[in-house]
Design a protein around this motif. Structure first.
Motif, short mmCIF file in Angstrom:
data_model
loop_
_atom_site.label_atom_id
_atom_site.label_comp_id
_atom_site.label_asym_id
_atom_site.label_seq_id
_atom_site.Cartn_x
_atom_site.Cartn_y
_atom_site.Cartn_z
N ARG A 24 8.25 -12.16 -30.47
CA ARG A 24 8.28 -13.55 -30.00
C ARG A 24 9.07 -13.68 -28.70
N ARG A 25 10.12 -12.89 -28.56
CA ARG A 25 10.96 -13.00 -27.38
C ARG A 25 10.27 -12.40 -26.15
N ASP A 26 9.52 -11.32 -26.34
CA ASP A 26 8.91 -10.64 -25.19
C ASP A 26 7.55 -10.07 -25.60
N PRO A 27 6.56 -10.91 -25.86
CA PRO A 27 5.26 -10.42 -26.36
C PRO A 27 4.54 -9.49 -25.39
N ALA A 28 4.77 -9.65 -24.09
CA ALA A 28 4.05 -8.86 -23.10
C ALA A 28 4.39 -7.38 -23.15
N ARG A 29 5.51 -7.01 -23.78
CA ARG A 29 5.88 -5.60 -23.84
C ARG A 29 5.14 -4.86 -24.96
N PHE A 30 4.38 -5.59 -25.75
CA PHE A 30 3.69 -4.98 -26.89
C PHE A 30 2.19 -4.89 -26.63
N ARG A 31 1.64 -3.76 -27.06
CA ARG A 31 0.19 -3.56 -27.03
C ARG A 31 -0.24 -3.13 -28.42
N VAL A 32 -1.13 -3.91 -29.01
CA VAL A 32 -1.58 -3.70 -30.39
C VAL A 32 -2.95 -3.02 -30.41
N LEU A 33 -3.10 -2.03 -31.28
CA LEU A 33 -4.41 -1.45 -31.57
C LEU A 33 -4.72 -1.72 -33.03
N THR A 34 -5.84 -2.33 -33.28
CA THR A 34 -6.27 -2.62 -34.64
C THR A 34 -7.79 -2.56 -34.66
N GLY A 61 0.76 -13.88 -26.86
CA GLY A 61 0.81 -13.19 -25.57
C GLY A 61 0.81 -11.69 -25.67
N VAL A 62 0.65 -11.15 -26.87
CA VAL A 62 0.55 -9.70 -27.07
C VAL A 62 -0.83 -9.23 -26.59
N GLU A 63 -0.90 -8.07 -25.94
CA GLU A 63 -2.18 -7.50 -25.55
C GLU A 63 -2.80 -6.81 -26.77
N VAL A 64 -3.98 -7.26 -27.17
CA VAL A 64 -4.61 -6.79 -28.41
C VAL A 64 -5.89 -6.03 -28.09
N VAL A 99 -10.74 -14.44 -31.85
CA VAL A 99 -10.43 -13.37 -30.91
C VAL A 99 -11.07 -13.73 -29.58
N ASP A 100 -10.26 -13.79 -28.54
CA ASP A 100 -10.70 -14.26 -27.23
C ASP A 100 -10.92 -13.06 -26.31
N PRO A 101 -12.16 -12.79 -25.89
CA PRO A 101 -12.41 -11.61 -25.06
C PRO A 101 -11.77 -11.68 -23.68
N GLU A 102 -11.27 -12.84 -23.29
CA GLU A 102 -10.53 -12.95 -22.03
C GLU A 102 -9.10 -12.43 -22.19
N ARG A 103 -8.61 -12.39 -23.43
CA ARG A 103 -7.24 -11.95 -23.67
C ARG A 103 -7.15 -10.72 -24.56
N SER A 104 -8.20 -10.37 -25.26
CA SER A 104 -8.22 -9.20 -26.12
C SER A 104 -9.41 -8.32 -25.74
N VAL A 105 -9.28 -7.02 -25.99
CA VAL A 105 -10.32 -6.05 -25.64
C VAL A 105 -11.03 -5.60 -26.91
N ARG A 327 -19.81 -4.90 -24.06
CA ARG A 327 -19.97 -4.09 -22.84
C ARG A 327 -18.73 -4.20 -21.96
N ALA A 328 -18.23 -5.41 -21.78
CA ALA A 328 -17.04 -5.61 -20.95
C ALA A 328 -15.83 -4.93 -21.58
N GLY A 329 -15.70 -5.03 -22.91
CA GLY A 329 -14.59 -4.38 -23.60
C GLY A 329 -14.66 -2.87 -23.48
N ASN A 330 -15.88 -2.33 -23.57
CA ASN A 330 -16.06 -0.88 -23.44
C ASN A 330 -15.68 -0.40 -22.03
N GLU A 331 -16.01 -1.20 -21.02
CA GLU A 331 -15.64 -0.84 -19.65
C GLU A 331 -14.12 -0.79 -19.50
N ARG A 332 -13.45 -1.79 -20.05
CA ARG A 332 -12.00 -1.83 -19.97
C ARG A 332 -11.39 -0.65 -20.74
#
Length: 357
Positions: A24-34, A61-64, A99-105, A327-332
Motif C-alpha cells: 500500500r505504501r509503495d505499490p509501484a515497486r511490486f510486480r505480480v505474476l499470476t 498501482g501494482v504491475e500485474v 482486469v484492465d489491459p491498460e494496466r495489466s498484461v 495480442r498486445a499482452g503477448n507483445e509486451r
C-alpha cells in the motif's frame, strides 16, 4: 479529542512494515505474476481466491502480469482439448471481473518463446531429488489423469519459476498449498544470482486471506470435479446448481466448517458475496433450513455476479477486441522475456548467444 499513545504509534509502525503495508505504501515497486491453466471455465472459487485480489492489486498501482498457462495444460493431460475456446473464455472472465489491459498484461505461454527457454538454465540449478521431494508435485502426480507421469509434470515448479522470473516478478499471490512451488522459484533465483551474479529477485508469497471455497458437493470447488459455479453461468443455471448442493439433516443453519462442511460452504459463499461475516449470515437464516439457505445463496451469488455477467456479455459481442488484448499482452511479454533472456545469457558468459557474426 483523540490522542495517540506511543503504543498506538508503535502498532502502526509494525503494521506498515507488513507485506500488505509495504504494498500500500509503495505499490509501484511490486510486480505480480499470476495466472490460470486453460482447462475449463473459471468459477467462484477462482474469483474469491485470486481474481478479486488481482483487480485489487492492479487498482492499488501494482504491475500485474496474468498468464494463460496453455503449455501447462499438458502436465496432466495427453492433449489440450478445446484450447482456443477455453482461452477466450478466460479472457472474457478476466475483462469482466475488472482486469484492465491498460494496466495489466495478459499473455499466454506458447506465444512467448524466451520465457520457456529460461527453463533450460533453471533446470540446471535444482536437483532431481529436490523436485521429487516437492509435496505439491507429489500430490499433483497422485491426482494426475495420466497413466504415467510426464517430464513436464515433474518439472512443473521450474516452469513456474520461469513464469515468475521472466518478468522479474517479486510478488506472487498463492494459496498455502502452492508455497512449495514458490520456494523452488526462490531457490532458482538465489542460486542463479550466487552462480552468475544478481539478475533475479526472490519473490515473496502473498497468501490469500479467503478460506477455501467448497463446491456444491461439499468438497473443494474444482473445474475437474463438476461441482463449481462458473462465472459465466446464467441466473437459472446458478439457481439449479445451488438447489442441488449438499447439505445435511439438521434444519437449524450454523457455520461449522469442520462439523458441517456442506452447509458451511454454502454459508461462506453467501457471506463472501454479501461482504458479511459467515456466522452472522448463518444466524440470520437460523431455523429456515436448507431451502432458506439455498435461496439466500442464490440471491447473493446472482446479485454479486450480475454486473460481471453484463460486462462479459458486452465483451463477447466484440471478440475482435478481446483477441487484440491477448495480442498486445503477448507483445509486451515477449519484449520483457527477450530482454531477460539476453541478460541471463550475458550473465552466463554469453551462453546461448551463438557465434559472433
Amino acid at each position: 479529542m483523540t490522542t495517540t499513545t506511543c503504543a498506538d504509534a508503535d502498532a502502526d509502525a509494525v503494521q506498515d512494515d507488513t507485506l500488505e503495508g509495504r504494498i500500500r505504501r509503495d505499490p509501484a515497486r511490486f510486480r505480480v505474476l499470476t495466472g490460470d491453466r486453460p482447462t475449463g471455465a473459471l468459477h467462484l472459487g477462482h474469483y474469491f481466491g485470486t481474481l478479486h485480489n488481482r483487480v485489487r492489486l492492479q487498482d492499488l498501482g501494482v504491475e500485474v502480469f496474468v498468464l494463460i498457462a496453455d503449455y501447462q495444460v499438458l502436465t496432466d493431460r495427453d492433449v489440450a482439448e478445446r484450447l482456443t475456446a477455453t482461452m477466450e473464455g478466460l479472457l472474457l472472465d478476466y475483462l469482466a471481473v475488472g482486469v484492465d489491459p491498460e494496466r495489466s498484461v495478459i499473455f499466454n505461454h506458447s506465444a512467448v518463446p524466451a520465457l520457456n527457454q529460461l527453463m533450460l538454465p533453471f533446470l540446471s540449478l535444482v536437483s532431481v531429488a529436490e523436485l521429487g521431494r516437492n509435496p505439491t508435485v507429489k500430490d499433483e502426480i497422485t491426482h494426475s489423469r495420466q497413466a504415467s507421469v510426464s517430464g513436464l509434470m515433474f518439472t512443473y515448479p521450474v516452469h513456474q519459476a520461469a513464469d515468475i522470473l521472466f518478468c522479474k516478478g517479486n510478488l506472487v499471490p498463492v494459496g498455502q498449498d502452492q508455497l512449495p512451488h514458490l520456494e523452488v522459484t526462490r531457490t532458482v533465483a538465489r542460486r542463479f544470482n550466487e552462480r552468475y551474479g544478481p539478475v533475479f529477485p526472490e519473490p515473496d508469497a502473498l497468501l490469500s486471506a479467503v478460506p477455501q471455497l467448497l463446491g456444491t458437493d461439499g468438497t473443494k470447488m474444482s473445474k475437474s470435479r463438476a461441482n463449481s459455479i462458473a462465472l459465466g453461468a446464467g441466473t437459472d443455471e446458478t439457481a439449479r446448481l445451488i438447489k442441488g448442493a449438499t447439505t445435511d439433516a439438521d434444519r437449524h443453519i450454523t457455520y461449522d466448517p469442520e462439523g458441517r462442511p456442506g452447509v458451511s460452504g454454502l454459508v461462506l459463499l453467501a457471506a463472501l458475496c454479501l461482504d458479511r461475516d459467515p456466522h452472522d449470515v448463518a444466524e440470520e437464516i437460523g431455523g429456515g433450513g436448507a431451502a432458506a439457505l439455498k435461496r439466500t445463496v442464490t440471491d447473493a451469488v446472482n446479485t454479486r455476479l450480475a454486473p460481471m455477467r453484463a460486462r462479459r456479455a458486452e465483451y463477447a459481442r466484440d471478440m475482435g477486441y478481446v483477441r487484440s488484448v491477448l495480442r498486445a499482452g503477448n507483445e509486451r511479454a515477449n519484449a520483457i522475456a527477450d530482454a531477460t533472456l539476453t541478460q541471463v545469457r550475458e550473465a552466463m558468459g554469453g551462453l546461448g548467444r551463438g557465434p559472433a557474426s
